[in-house]
Design an enzyme around this catalytic site. Structure first.
Site, PDB file in Angstrom:
ATOM      1  N   TYR A 151     -32.156 -52.275  -4.684  1.00 40.43           N
ATOM      2  CA  TYR A 151     -32.097 -52.237  -6.152  1.00 40.43           C
ATOM      3  C   TYR A 151     -33.343 -51.573  -6.716  1.00 40.43           C
ATOM      4  O   TYR A 151     -33.272 -50.814  -7.674  1.00 40.43           O
ATOM      5  CB  TYR A 151     -31.962 -53.661  -6.718  1.00 40.43           C
ATOM      6  N   PHE A 186     -25.632 -27.173 -27.440  1.00 40.25           N
ATOM      7  CA  PHE A 186     -24.719 -27.553 -26.367  1.00 40.25           C
ATOM      8  C   PHE A 186     -24.033 -28.846 -26.802  1.00 40.25           C
ATOM      9  O   PHE A 186     -24.633 -29.687 -27.462  1.00 40.25           O
ATOM     10  CB  PHE A 186     -25.424 -27.726 -25.011  1.00 40.25           C
ATOM     11  N   THR A 187     -22.771 -28.995 -26.407  1.00 36.24           N
ATOM     12  CA  THR A 187     -21.934 -30.078 -26.941  1.00 36.24           C
ATOM     13  C   THR A 187     -22.555 -31.475 -26.796  1.00 36.24           C
ATOM     14  O   THR A 187     -22.754 -32.169 -27.796  1.00 36.24           O
ATOM     15  CB  THR A 187     -20.556 -30.054 -26.255  1.00 36.24           C
ATOM     16  N   ASP A 217     -33.886 -28.008 -21.502  1.00 37.06           N
ATOM     17  CA  ASP A 217     -32.611 -28.380 -20.878  1.00 37.06           C
ATOM     18  C   ASP A 217     -32.456 -27.468 -19.666  1.00 37.06           C
ATOM     19  O   ASP A 217     -32.113 -26.297 -19.789  1.00 37.06           O
ATOM     20  CB  ASP A 217     -31.463 -28.178 -21.876  1.00 37.06           C
ATOM     21  N   LYS A 258     -25.342 -29.084 -11.604  1.00 39.52           N
ATOM     22  CA  LYS A 258     -25.179 -27.624 -11.555  1.00 39.52           C
ATOM     23  C   LYS A 258     -26.129 -27.055 -10.501  1.00 39.52           C
ATOM     24  O   LYS A 258     -25.834 -27.122  -9.325  1.00 39.52           O
ATOM     25  CB  LYS A 258     -25.457 -27.007 -12.935  1.00 39.52           C
ATOM     26  N   ARG A 284     -14.301 -22.592 -24.831  1.00 38.01           N
ATOM     27  CA  ARG A 284     -15.632 -22.715 -25.419  1.00 38.01           C
ATOM     28  C   ARG A 284     -15.603 -22.007 -26.769  1.00 38.01           C
ATOM     29  O   ARG A 284     -16.209 -20.974 -26.974  1.00 38.01           O
ATOM     30  CB  ARG A 284     -16.695 -22.075 -24.501  1.00 38.01           C
ATOM     31  N   PHE A 323     -12.947 -31.758 -27.572  1.00 38.74           N
ATOM     32  CA  PHE A 323     -12.332 -30.835 -26.600  1.00 38.74           C
ATOM     33  C   PHE A 323     -11.901 -31.526 -25.317  1.00 38.74           C
ATOM     34  O   PHE A 323     -10.975 -31.089 -24.655  1.00 38.74           O
ATOM     35  CB  PHE A 323     -13.312 -29.689 -26.274  1.00 38.74           C
TER      36      PHE A 323
HETATM   37  C1  P70 Z   1     -20.441 -27.759 -18.001  1.00 42.64           C
HETATM   38  C2  P70 Z   1     -21.130 -29.095 -17.865  1.00 42.64           C
HETATM   39  C3  P70 Z   1     -23.184 -29.925 -18.831  1.00 42.64           C
HETATM   40  C4  P70 Z   1     -24.459 -29.705 -19.513  1.00 42.64           C
HETATM   41  C5  P70 Z   1     -24.932 -28.394 -19.743  1.00 42.64           C
HETATM   42  C6  P70 Z   1     -26.127 -28.201 -20.449  1.00 42.64           C
HETATM   43  C7  P70 Z   1     -26.641 -26.832 -20.709  1.00 42.64           C
HETATM   44  C8  P70 Z   1     -26.383 -30.518 -20.673  1.00 42.64           C
HETATM   45  C9  P70 Z   1     -25.199 -30.772 -19.994  1.00 42.64           C
HETATM   46  C10 P70 Z   1     -24.756 -32.202 -19.818  1.00 42.64           C
HETATM   47  C11 P70 Z   1     -20.236 -30.290 -18.136  1.00 42.64           C
HETATM   48  C12 P70 Z   1     -19.670 -30.296 -19.508  1.00 42.64           C
HETATM   49  C13 P70 Z   1     -20.283 -31.010 -20.533  1.00 42.64           C
HETATM   50  C14 P70 Z   1     -19.751 -30.981 -21.809  1.00 42.64           C
HETATM   51  C15 P70 Z   1     -18.631 -30.236 -22.061  1.00 42.64           C
HETATM   52  C16 P70 Z   1     -17.989 -29.572 -21.038  1.00 42.64           C
HETATM   53  C17 P70 Z   1     -18.514 -29.610 -19.782  1.00 42.64           C
HETATM   54  N1  P70 Z   1     -22.324 -29.033 -18.676  1.00 42.64           N
HETATM   55  N2  P70 Z   1     -26.807 -29.271 -20.886  1.00 42.64           N
HETATM   56  O1  P70 Z   1     -19.306 -27.673 -17.511  1.00 42.64           O
HETATM   57  O2  P70 Z   1     -24.860 -32.578 -18.497  1.00 42.64           O
HETATM   58  O3  P70 Z   1     -22.509 -33.102 -17.805  1.00 42.64           O
HETATM   59  O4  P70 Z   1     -24.457 -33.891 -16.458  1.00 42.64           O
HETATM   60  O5  P70 Z   1     -23.986 -34.911 -18.641  1.00 42.64           O
HETATM   61  O6  P70 Z   1     -24.253 -27.319 -19.310  1.00 42.64           O
HETATM   62  O7  P70 Z   1     -21.029 -26.803 -18.516  1.00 42.64           O
HETATM   63  P1  P70 Z   1     -23.899 -33.693 -17.818  1.00 42.64           P
END
Ligand code: P70
Length: 459
Positions: free
Chosen positions: A74, A126-127, A217, A260, A384, A451
């Protein structure tokens, strides 16, 4: 110019996973049942999965061996210390908090650094990042260079910050109303576009004058570093590993999705240089992620990630990775398919506005294209565009982003050149049938990150 060396794949295959195929009639039924949303398809019904490069990488034999060395204590797992050492060695940040994935780190960081009402400028939203900024009471402000909005503009560093936009924002709102500057390497929503080191240095000098932190990021920092090596003068003789260290050294903190670049199926991290912030972060971690020596990750996953980070900074790895993406992109360009230029580092982005000029944005051209690519060839991709952008917090209307894209994302070390050729054929075939395609209407719209779970019907 990118060097035109022949792609030599720096690995061979030891284990395979069989690909399933479905008939066109079956695919039509599956996508209808999935509400024309590729996130709602079953993976088994997909032939080529280019939804994302996130958590979909093939791990190496060394990483799998590392999985067997998981110390599932743990507290104080040996693998945690390996991961901490990897972050310090390859990225150069002082402190590291593991998180279950990137958004876990974004959550903690946003809570710590954003006061309600503050702005968070960045090189395009970013989303998940913006969602956590908003949950913490902040508002995202885009200060990316204008070239990023033009899919045909071949400027090599479309991830750059526009210094004038940033300076104007500071002048208008005051430095005290800026939570921090958010910098992504690379910029996902712009089409996987890198930021240059000369731009980052200027940004560092500007933010230092106002005492504004830079938060990095770094989901795809190795890919960004490779593009700097290939295209920024003065860096041609630097290794990707050296460039990564330099990028990180110009920033104060980082959030990272390990899924990634770091070549693992799950995991994230928060990296910090200030001890007081680290203390606060590990205290929030116990509320939302887990004890700070595992933060939502199993010991074995932390080990695989420590090894993955070391593999990801190797020139041969990252060169083969990006060249595979460019191989696909160049095939599509040669066939006249409208793709975002320059080709991204983790995926090829199709310009859906140019692909389906007869479908207006409120009828979701990019979402429509993801459905057509699946129906035509079992190819799964990601929207996107307007669906991903969501609604304006104030007006409640769609955001109507200037980029309406479909991403063909290449998982690391998974598909072969043969697959790339077949995928290109599916896209080109879909392009030839573009005229008769109609748009979609949204039937179900979730409140957060719509989405992922929205449902559509054909018009
Ligand atoms: C993608 C994935 C994640 C991501 C990223 C950047 C530049 C943070 C994150 C979050 C997964 C994804 C996420 C949201 C919508 C669609 C797809 N990107 N910053 O496919 O990381 O997923 O580990 O929480 O690209 O691009 P995590």
């Amino acid at each position: 110019m990118l060097t035109n060396k022949k792609i030599t794949t720096p690995y061979k295959i030891k284990m395979v996973e069989l690909i399933t195929t479905r008939s066109r009639e079956e695919r039509e039924q599956h996508i209808r049942e999935a509400g024309y949303n590729t996130f709602l398809l079953k993976s088994e019904d997909v032939q080529y999965d280019l939804l994302t490069d996130s958590g979909t990488a093939a791990m190496s034999d060394r990483q799998w061996a590392g999985m067997m060395l998981g110390d599932e204590a743990y507290a104080g797992s040996r693998n945690y210390y390996h991961l901490e050492a990897a972050v310090q060695q390859h990225y150069g940040y002082k402190y590291m908090v593991p998180t279950h994935q990137g958004r876990g780190a974004e959550h903690i960081l946003s809570r710590m650094l954003i006061k309600p009402g503050q702005l968070v400028p960045g090189n395009m939203y970013f989303t998940t990042t913006r969602a956590h900024q908003e949950l913490a009471g902040g508002t995202f402000a885009d200060v990316i260079t204008d070239e990023a909005y033009d899919p045909g503009n071949t400027f090599p560093f479309k991830g750059n910050i526009d210094l004038r936009k940033l300076e104007n924002l500071i002048a208008r709102h005051g430095a005290e109303n800026i939570a921090y500057l958010s910098i992504a390497t690379t910029v996902n929503m712009a089409g996987g576009q890198p930021i240059s080191l000369s731009n980052l240095k200027q940004v560092r000098a500007l933010t230092a004058r106002y005492n504004i932190r830079i938060v990095h990021d770094m989901a795809r920092v190795a890919e960004n570093a490779y593009m700097i090596q290939q295209q920024e003068s003065g860096y041609e003789n630097h290794s990707v590993a050296q460039i990564i260290k330099e990028i990180c050294s110009l920033t104060d903190a980082a959030t990272m999705s390990g899924k990634k670049d770091a070549l693992v199926n799950i995991g994230g991290l928060l990296a910090l240089n200030e001890h007081a912030l680290y203390e606060e972060a590990i205290n929030l971690a116990v509320l939302f992620e887990g004890l700070h020596t595992y933060g939502g990750m199993a010991g074995r996953d932390m080990e695989a990630k420590a090894i993955g980070i070391a593999e990801s900074v190797q020139d041969v790895h990252i060169q083969a990775r990006v060249q595979q993406v460019h191989y696909l992109g160049n095939k599509l360009i040669a066939a006249g398919v409208p793709v975002v230029k320059p080709i991204g580092t983790h995926g090829v982005y199709i310009d859906a506005t140019a692909f389906y000029p007869h479908i207006p944005q409120h009828q979701f051209p990019a979402q429509t294209l993801t459905a057509e690519l699946y129906i035509n060839g079992g190819l799964r991709t990601m929207e996107r565009g307007i669906v991903s952008a969501g609604r304006d917090k104030q007006t409640g209307d769609h955001m109507y982003p200037r980029l309406e894209l479909v991403r063909l994302t290449i998982p690391h070390r998974v598909y072969t050149k043969d697959h790339m050729d077949d995928i290109a054929d599916i896209v080109i075939d879909t392009y030839h049938q573009r005229e008769k395609v109609k748009g979609l209407g949204m039937m179900h719209e979730p409140r957060h990150l719509r989405f992922f779970q929205a449902r559509f019907e054909r018009l």
